[in-house]
Design an enzyme around this catalytic site. Sequence first.
Site, PDB file in Angstrom:
ATOM      1  N   ASP A  89       0.433  -1.155   0.076  1.00  0.00           N
ATOM      2  CA  ASP A  89      -0.214   0.188   0.160  1.00  0.00           C
ATOM      3  C   ASP A  89       1.212   1.694   0.272  1.00  0.00           C
ATOM      4  O   ASP A  89       1.642   1.148   0.747  1.00  0.00           O
ATOM      5  CB  ASP A  89      -0.889   0.027   0.976  1.00  0.00           C
ATOM      6  CG  ASP A  89      -1.520   1.395   1.002  1.00  0.00           C
ATOM      7  OD1 ASP A  89      -2.774   1.040   0.707  1.00  0.00           O
ATOM      8  OD2 ASP A  89      -1.143   2.451   1.815  1.00  0.00           O
ATOM      9  N   TYR A  94       2.323   9.964   0.759  1.00  0.00           N
ATOM     10  CA  TYR A  94       3.608   9.541   0.483  1.00  0.00           C
ATOM     11  C   TYR A  94       4.973   9.391   0.002  1.00  0.00           C
ATOM     12  O   TYR A  94       6.066   9.567   0.806  1.00  0.00           O
ATOM     13  CB  TYR A  94       3.123   7.862   0.525  1.00  0.00           C
ATOM     14  CG  TYR A  94       2.039   7.561   1.451  1.00  0.00           C
ATOM     15  CD1 TYR A  94       1.219   8.397   2.383  1.00  0.00           C
ATOM     16  CD2 TYR A  94       2.462   5.888   1.486  1.00  0.00           C
ATOM     17  CE1 TYR A  94       0.168   7.833   2.958  1.00  0.00           C
ATOM     18  CE2 TYR A  94       0.856   5.428   2.020  1.00  0.00           C
ATOM     19  CZ  TYR A  94      -0.129   6.829   2.942  1.00  0.00           C
ATOM     20  OH  TYR A  94      -1.245   5.956   3.284  1.00  0.00           O
ATOM     21  N   LYS A 119      -2.847   5.654  -4.436  1.00  0.00           N
ATOM     22  CA  LYS A 119      -4.595   6.235  -3.696  1.00  0.00           C
ATOM     23  C   LYS A 119      -3.847   8.320  -4.363  1.00  0.00           C
ATOM     24  O   LYS A 119      -3.013   8.746  -4.452  1.00  0.00           O
ATOM     25  CB  LYS A 119      -4.184   6.939  -2.164  1.00  0.00           C
ATOM     26  CG  LYS A 119      -4.042   5.545  -1.464  1.00  0.00           C
ATOM     27  CD  LYS A 119      -4.210   5.732   0.023  1.00  0.00           C
ATOM     28  CE  LYS A 119      -3.776   5.161   0.740  1.00  0.00           C
ATOM     29  NZ  LYS A 119      -3.307   3.976   0.769  1.00  0.00           N
ATOM     30  N   HIS A 152      -8.052   9.142  -1.790  1.00  0.00           N
ATOM     31  CA  HIS A 152      -7.492   9.097  -0.439  1.00  0.00           C
ATOM     32  C   HIS A 152      -8.135  10.010   0.667  1.00  0.00           C
ATOM     33  O   HIS A 152      -8.217   9.641   1.982  1.00  0.00           O
ATOM     34  CB  HIS A 152      -6.178  10.481  -0.190  1.00  0.00           C
ATOM     35  CG  HIS A 152      -5.055   9.177   0.610  1.00  0.00           C
ATOM     36  ND1 HIS A 152      -3.981   9.696   0.889  1.00  0.00           N
ATOM     37  CD2 HIS A 152      -5.497   9.273   1.653  1.00  0.00           C
ATOM     38  CE1 HIS A 152      -3.098   9.221   1.620  1.00  0.00           C
ATOM     39  NE2 HIS A 152      -4.270   8.823   2.144  1.00  0.00           N
TER      40      HIS A 152
END
Length: 313
Positions: A89, A94, A119, A152
């Site tokens: 994931d 990120y 996402k 997200h």
Amino acid sequence: MNQKNHNKGIKRRDFLKTSAAFAGTAMFMGMGTSRLFGAPGLPESSIENVTLNNGVKMPILGFGTYGLNGEVCKDSVADALSLGYRLIDTATVYRNEEFVGAGIKQSGIKREELFITSKVWVDDSGYEKAKIAFETSLKKLGTDYLDLYLIHRPRGDVKGSWKAMEELYKEGKIRAIGVSNFEPHQLDELMADFDVTPAVNQIESHAFFQQNKANAYMKPHKIQMEAWAPLAEGRNGLFTNETLAAIGKKYNKSNAQVSLRWHYQRGIIAIPRSSQNAHRMENLNIFDFELSESEMQTIAPLDLNKTQFPEWS
């Protein structure tokens, strides 16, 4: 998850157990339908799949990458895959997709054996932006499709993003589409306007925020619940909680293992993250014991029914 961790210094464990889990040689029960093979010298492991509402199978236990970056991220992903994880994931926000992709490449595991999630972030919401963001994620990850793509946060032009994702899904570039951090009324609004029901809703869930109402809402719609921060990142003393420790003592398991087993027995996908090899092995070693109904009920009162990450709300 999408913000920096403001609660540094939390220990992953008080101690590392000296069981076979940390030698990487523990056998896992053959409960799963997905046969996964680790690196040479490691035993065969088995992680069960759940079947999403479109028939796609997704591992019930995976590896999260929030907060991992650079070489640490690359090596952590490669090591996780060597141990038997197949669900990975990540997310645009990120800022580690290229390192996740490098770790996948380093692992040598065939793409078709993997389940990769990313996402679309709020800044990229909307029809055109979401399509561009998706292609950027593919390029960084070094793949030509995603197994799961999520919105997200329920912010920005959600409907524009979903329209783009529906098209990509129907074109075969995404095997399943879903959302993250959506509340029931937000899911209702989305489903009222579109043909494709979200396959997954990834939300905060752990012993202190069990999300029972959200899960009860999703089940009739066949929306799979997935837990981010399934170990609460150690907040509220999860790794030293006496209730979890007392249950774990019976099975020679850590608080983390009891917590992940609790998720598993509730049918909830969990994606624990760790930069430590021993912790990654430990998190996989949850299939050789079973919590009794009374033990599941003992964990239920730990629910505070509120987020442990107020800075991310």
